[in-house]
Design a protein around this motif. Structure first.
Motif, PDB file in Angstrom:
ATOM      1  N   ARG A  70       0.823  -1.204   0.000  1.00  9.28           N
ATOM      2  CA  ARG A  70       0.000   0.000   0.000  1.00  9.28           C
ATOM      3  C   ARG A  70       0.855   1.251   0.000  1.00  9.28           C
ATOM      4  O   ARG A  70       0.502   2.248  -0.647  1.00  9.28           O
ATOM      5  CB  ARG A  70      -0.905   0.005   1.233  1.00  9.28           C
ATOM      6  CG  ARG A  70      -1.982  -1.037   1.207  1.00  9.28           C
ATOM      7  CD  ARG A  70      -2.965  -0.831   0.048  1.00  9.28           C
ATOM      8  NE  ARG A  70      -2.547  -1.509  -1.202  1.00  9.28           N
ATOM      9  CZ  ARG A  70      -3.162  -1.324  -2.355  1.00  9.28           C
ATOM     10  NH1 ARG A  70      -4.162  -0.485  -2.471  1.00  9.28           N
ATOM     11  NH2 ARG A  70      -2.721  -1.977  -3.420  1.00  9.28           N
ATOM     12  N   THR A  71       1.986   1.228   0.710  1.00  9.65           N
ATOM     13  CA  THR A  71       2.959   2.319   0.681  1.00  9.65           C
ATOM     14  C   THR A  71       4.346   1.703   0.707  1.00  9.65           C
ATOM     15  O   THR A  71       4.557   0.581   1.180  1.00  9.65           O
ATOM     16  CB  THR A  71       2.817   3.261   1.902  1.00  9.65           C
ATOM     17  OG1 THR A  71       3.014   2.517   3.104  1.00  9.65           O
ATOM     18  CG2 THR A  71       1.466   3.964   1.910  1.00  9.65           C
ATOM     19  N   TYR A 128       4.172   3.261 -13.349  1.00  4.33           N
ATOM     20  CA  TYR A 128       4.816   4.387 -12.671  1.00  4.33           C
ATOM     21  C   TYR A 128       5.168   5.459 -13.712  1.00  4.33           C
ATOM     22  O   TYR A 128       5.414   5.162 -14.889  1.00  4.33           O
ATOM     23  CB  TYR A 128       6.103   3.942 -11.957  1.00  4.33           C
ATOM     24  CG  TYR A 128       5.913   2.875 -10.893  1.00  4.33           C
ATOM     25  CD1 TYR A 128       5.789   3.229  -9.556  1.00  4.33           C
ATOM     26  CD2 TYR A 128       5.899   1.526 -11.235  1.00  4.33           C
ATOM     27  CE1 TYR A 128       5.642   2.255  -8.578  1.00  4.33           C
ATOM     28  CE2 TYR A 128       5.747   0.558 -10.259  1.00  4.33           C
ATOM     29  CZ  TYR A 128       5.620   0.925  -8.928  1.00  4.33           C
ATOM     30  OH  TYR A 128       5.459  -0.049  -7.951  1.00  4.33           O
ATOM     31  N   ARG A 138       3.512   5.271  -3.018  1.00  2.00           N
ATOM     32  CA  ARG A 138       3.939   4.055  -3.719  1.00  2.00           C
ATOM     33  C   ARG A 138       4.946   4.481  -4.790  1.00  2.00           C
ATOM     34  O   ARG A 138       4.564   5.005  -5.847  1.00  2.00           O
ATOM     35  CB  ARG A 138       2.750   3.334  -4.343  1.00  2.00           C
ATOM     36  CG  ARG A 138       1.674   3.014  -3.304  1.00  2.00           C
ATOM     37  CD  ARG A 138       0.456   2.374  -3.914  1.00  2.00           C
ATOM     38  NE  ARG A 138       0.701   0.995  -4.339  1.00  2.00           N
ATOM     39  CZ  ARG A 138      -0.250   0.214  -4.846  1.00  2.00           C
ATOM     40  NH1 ARG A 138      -1.502   0.678  -5.000  1.00  2.00           N
ATOM     41  NH2 ARG A 138       0.025  -1.029  -5.183  1.00  2.00           N
ATOM     42  N   GLU A 146      -2.728   0.913 -11.236  1.00  2.00           N
ATOM     43  CA  GLU A 146      -2.633  -0.517 -10.973  1.00  2.00           C
ATOM     44  C   GLU A 146      -3.738  -1.197 -11.751  1.00  2.00           C
ATOM     45  O   GLU A 146      -4.920  -0.937 -11.516  1.00  2.00           O
ATOM     46  CB  GLU A 146      -2.772  -0.800  -9.469  1.00  2.00           C
ATOM     47  CG  GLU A 146      -2.687  -2.270  -9.126  1.00  2.00           C
ATOM     48  CD  GLU A 146      -2.818  -2.522  -7.627  1.00  2.00           C
ATOM     49  OE1 GLU A 146      -2.884  -3.700  -7.217  1.00  2.00           O
ATOM     50  OE2 GLU A 146      -2.875  -1.543  -6.850  1.00  2.00           O
TER      51      GLU A 146
END
Length: 368
Positions: A258-259, A298, A329, A355
């Motif tokens: 999640r992070t 990304y 992230r 995602e």
């Protein structure tokens, strides 16, 4: 023959001049001429009772020889006759006027018997098939045998040549063969991952060091490389794969966390060089991580061109100097710089923007 010429020339019946104008001896020449067989009879030559001063005899070789012989015997010589006698006598002295001393000097200049040493003529070459004498064989063996300086120079030259060849082979191995082999290994691992995902043999979870678990895509650089656990050169990086910082104090998050910060490393030169041109990435360029279930997209945000290898803060959950100020992230790409060295590190950061499940197909970043 020269020795016979005076006796033969007297047989022609020509009377020699008297020494003081006296009468010639008429009977001598006529008697001899008449007594010879096979000769036609000839009239006796008229006697020469007087000679005029300066008179020249006829230009006849035989007659001249007779008169020169008689005049040498004691008769008076005129100036032309003296010149004739000198010219006829010169060849007898070898053409070197001036007497014996002059002839000796001429002989010395020519290198004669008393005029210095003569150069020995070169030895004739050995006839083909003739066996050499022992002296000749030893001489030829000495000529063929190299000296110490030649042997030393040859040895040094061979060392340099061998060193140069080895260096050339090493450079060829590093810059060409390692890439060939790494590309083959990385391609094989990528296809194996895709096949396993299609057959359901693999599932997300904890991976062994060196085990592949994802595929990295950098569309701008046309890079497709498998991601394996760990950053070991022997197990991961030298095989052309991208390594995940997942061990020890450098452990980073996985993409599905999640992070956190998903940290990756790869070679910039040799061994497949997946990160060869990541210095060309600019903010907004896409970096996609493909796993068994999802695509993680990304976008590049910033770059750190040079930093020491000891700067591990670039892998922190909130990387230093990245521009990020809060948890998120993130992705971090690390490699060596400058090219063909490992003195410093080049860092590229990105932030996750999408995602997407694999069941929905590829994201737009891989389709464009």
């Amino acid at each position: 023959m020269t020795a016979l010429r005076p006796e033969r020339e007297d047989s022609y019946g020509e009377q020699p001049y008297a020494s003081h104008g006296g009468a010639p001896h008429a009977g001598r020449g006529a008697g001899r001429h008449a007594g010879r067989r096979g000769d036609p009879p000839t009239a006796p030559m008229p006697a020469i009772t007087d000679r005029q001063p300066g008179a020249q005899p006829p230009a006849d070789d035989e007659t001249m020889a007779l008169r020169v012989a008689d005049l040498r015997s004691g008769g008076p010589l005129s100036e032309p006759q003296r010149a004739s006698v000198a010219s006829s006598a010169a060849p007898a002295t070898g053409g070197a006027p001036g007497g014996r001393a002059a002839r000796r000097k001429a002989a010395k200049r020519r290198g004669g018997r008393h005029g210095g040493t003569r150069e020995e003529p070169p030895a004739p070459p050995a006839e083909p098939g003739r066996p050499l004498s022992r002296v000749e064989a030893r001489r030829q063996e000495r000529l063929r045998r190299p000296g110490p300086a030649v042997v030393a120079s040859r040895a040094i030259g061979e060392v340099f040549i061998t060193t140069g060849v080895l260096m050339l082979l090493f450079v060829t191995y590093q810059l060409w063969w390692t890439n060939v082999r790494a590309h083959a290994q990385a391609g094989k691992e990528t296809h194996q991952l895709q096949d396993d995902w299609a057959s359901g043999k693999r599932s997300p979870g904890v991976f062994e060091p060196g085990q592949g678990f994802a595929i990295l895509h950098i569309p701008k650089l046309d890079v497709v490389a498998p991601i394996a656990e760990g950053v070991s050169n022997k197990k991961v990086l030298d095989k052309g794969m991208v390594g995940h910082y997942g061990e020890g104090s450098l452990k980073t998050a996985m993409p599905d966390a999640r992070t956190g910060n998903f940290g990756l490393a790869a070679h910039r030169n040799t061994h497949g060089e997946p990160f060869r041109y990541i210095n060309r990435l600019t903010p907004g360029d896409a970096v996609v991580v493909e796993t068994q279930d999802d695509y993680f997209v990304y976008k590049v945000t910033s770059t750190l061109p040079v930093t020491p290898p000891s700067n591990t803060s670039v892998l922190d959950p909130i990387p230093k100097d990245s521009g990020f100020t809060e948890p998120g992230r993130y992705i971090t790409l690390t490699t060596c710089t400058p090219e063909f060295t490992s003195k410093y590190r080049l860092i590229v950061w990105g932030k996750m923007v999408q995602e997407r499940p694999r069941s929905k197909g590829k994201p737009d970043a891989l389709i464009e």
